[in-house]
Write an enzyme that holds these catalytic residues in place. Sequence first.
Site, PDB file in Angstrom:
ATOM      1  N   ASP A 239      18.833  46.463  -5.137  1.00  0.00           N
ATOM      2  CA  ASP A 239      20.101  45.743  -5.075  1.00  0.00           C
ATOM      3  C   ASP A 239      19.998  44.464  -5.897  1.00  0.00           C
ATOM      4  OD1 ASP A 239      22.447  44.428  -4.361  1.00  0.00           O
ATOM      5  OD2 ASP A 239      22.370  45.132  -2.293  1.00  0.00           O
TER       6      ASP A 239
ATOM      7  N   HIS B 274      29.211  53.395  -8.027  1.00  0.00           N
ATOM      8  CA  HIS B 274      29.268  51.951  -7.790  1.00  0.00           C
ATOM      9  C   HIS B 274      28.732  51.165  -8.992  1.00  0.00           C
ATOM     10  CE1 HIS B 274      29.313  48.314  -5.323  1.00  0.00           C
ATOM     11  NE2 HIS B 274      28.091  48.045  -5.761  1.00  0.00           N
TER      12      HIS B 274
END
Length: 453
Positions: free
Chosen positions: A267, A361
Amino acid sequence: MEGRRDRADLRHRPDDRLQERADRLNRTMAEQSLPVVAEGAATEERPASGQGISRRALLGTVGATGLVLGAAGGAVGYAAAPAAATPLTSVGSDEVMFHGKHQPGITEGLQARGHLVAFDLAAGAGRKEAAALLRRWSETARRLMAGEATGSHDTDVARDAGPSSLTLTFGFGHSFFSRTGLEKQRPVALDPLPDFSSDQLDKARSNAVLWVQIGADDALVAFHALRAVQKDAGSAAKVRWQMNGFNRTPGATAHPMTARNLMGQLDGTRNPKPDESDFDQRVFVPESGTPAWMANGSYAVVRRIRMLLDDWEKLSLGTQEAVIGRRKANGAALSGGTETTAMDLEKTDAKGDLLVPVNAHARITRPDQNGGAAILRRPFSYHDGIDADGTPDAGLLFVCWQADPLRGFVPLQRKLDRGDALSQYIRHESSGLFAVPGGAAEGEYVGQRLLEG
């Protein structure tokens, strides 16, 4: 990086604070008739009789074993001697500077423990009380980030620890300006965020007059700061909401790497880097920006994003990777290469299908797909227990930084709202937007140029 001392410099240049800490520990042990602690390695210099712990022993190195020598010269473990006698490791000795061009807690790396806490001013409190509170908070932050006690009423929670990369960051919500009579100084960029279709917001845990971000690489150091901030608020402000988060502990991996979130994904792969030419332009308000008191400041968007982990973990590995657009193992784009290889949005497989799905995403959030919109992500994971039905209340305390949220977070979130494959596995449960002024110069407190301008 602005505001941070070089780690190697801190590790090998003990300062007067460490000597003071060593002297304090020696006095404590003398009062308790405890043996003086020798250096951690046989080749290290030992303090002369009666001298106690040296700065060198207190600072220690990465290789410190945690063993101490008793009066008879035998090795004894933590249980037989006070924890305060253990030399600090490099993690404990790392220090971030409070004073600087920007506030701390923005460009520093992810910290192992974090607390986000928001306050509302008490009834009748206004500009005068807010200024006094920011003055107290700033002095407390300066002390704690230097590894010092808060003062005569310190709780001693972090007594045995070093600074541990502690940072405290302060911001103002939209209502701060009406409460302090400074409406004309409210930035246009602080206008309330628009509604998004994925929002299921709890108003009681959203927005606030004041916001504080606390981060450290030690949980007790972080809690100590949280408690100090709460106590400093006194009768001027009361807690509106508070959230606790965490990241991987420094040194837990074989080498530094992008953090993983609770879905197991890397992330922050495409986070802007401080060495990029347009980094400051994207993240910080320029010197010539308006209003003038926000020069070198930034805007923080804070979102509590619950991850629907039970649903996510039912997906196959291939489906999870298609949702994100990257390999779970190493963060590489599905179009090939490594984590840092540029994503090829046009590349197809043998059947002619896009390797990176159109609703992935990672595709949707690319700056070149959003008119250059970019944010600096600096989140914490959270886990607030398990619901009665066995569902984990866990996810991401999303914190992102940008020079202008109307050109950073807002266009990105609108794009995600229109078709992000990840949206069915997450839920935005709280939200806040805060103006974070530039760093305080020596002798100043955070926000002084606004409150006393």
